[in-house]
Design a protein around this motif. Structure first.
Motif, short mmCIF file in Angstrom:
data_model
loop_
_atom_site.label_atom_id
_atom_site.label_comp_id
_atom_site.label_asym_id
_atom_site.label_seq_id
_atom_site.Cartn_x
_atom_site.Cartn_y
_atom_site.Cartn_z
N LEU A 1 3.37 -10.52 -11.41
CA LEU A 1 2.08 -11.07 -11.81
C LEU A 1 1.88 -11.05 -13.31
O LEU A 1 1.32 -11.98 -13.89
CB LEU A 1 0.95 -10.32 -11.12
N THR A 2 2.33 -9.99 -13.97
CA THR A 2 2.13 -9.92 -15.42
C THR A 2 3.07 -10.86 -16.16
O THR A 2 2.69 -11.42 -17.17
CB THR A 2 2.33 -8.48 -15.94
N ASP B 1 0.81 -1.22 0.00
CA ASP B 1 0.00 0.00 0.00
C ASP B 1 0.85 1.27 0.00
O ASP B 1 0.46 2.27 -0.61
CB ASP B 1 -0.93 0.02 1.22
N ASN B 2 2.00 1.25 0.68
CA ASN B 2 2.74 2.50 0.90
C ASN B 2 4.01 2.65 0.07
O ASN B 2 4.53 3.76 -0.04
CB ASN B 2 3.11 2.62 2.39
N ASP B 3 4.54 1.59 -0.50
CA ASP B 3 5.80 1.68 -1.23
C ASP B 3 5.54 1.40 -2.71
O ASP B 3 5.23 0.28 -3.10
CB ASP B 3 6.81 0.67 -0.67
N ALA C 1 5.08 -1.99 -7.71
CA ALA C 1 5.49 -2.19 -9.11
C ALA C 1 6.15 -3.55 -9.30
O ALA C 1 5.91 -4.24 -10.30
CB ALA C 1 6.44 -1.08 -9.54
N ALA C 2 6.96 -3.97 -8.33
CA ALA C 2 7.64 -5.26 -8.44
C ALA C 2 6.63 -6.41 -8.42
O ALA C 2 6.74 -7.37 -9.20
CB ALA C 2 8.64 -5.42 -7.31
N ILE C 3 5.64 -6.33 -7.57
CA ILE C 3 4.63 -7.39 -7.49
C ILE C 3 3.78 -7.41 -8.75
O ILE C 3 3.49 -8.48 -9.29
CB ILE C 3 3.77 -7.23 -6.22
#
Length: 66
Positions: free
Chosen positions: A43-44, A30-32, A37-39
C-alpha cells in the motif's frame, strides 16, 4: 442463448468462494505479522508517485536570424 436472470437474493458458488477467500485473508492479516507487513508495504509503495520526465525547453532564436 437465453440466460436466466439472477434473483436478487440468490447466492452462487462464486459468492461463497469469494466470502471464504475474504475470511481467510482477513484472518491472515489479523494473525500473521508477515502478511500484515507485506500488505502495508504494498500500500505504501503504490502511493508513491513516479518522477516526472524532464522536458528540455526548445531553444529560441533571437535577433535577425529568424
Amino acid at each position: 442463448m437465453y440466460e436466466r436472470p439472477k434473483r436478487p437474493g440468490a447466492v452462487t458458488a462464486d459468492d461463497v468462494e469469494q466470502a471464504t477467500f475474504r475470511e481467510a485473508l482477513t484472518e491472515a492479516i489479523d494473525n500473521d505479522p508477515d502478511v500484515r507487513a507485506a500488505i502495508l508495504r504494498l500500500l505504501t509503495t503504490a502511493r508513491t508517485r513516479r518522477p516526472r520526465p524532464t522536458i528540455t525547453p526548445p531553444v529560441r532564436q533571437t535577433g535577425r536570424g529568424r
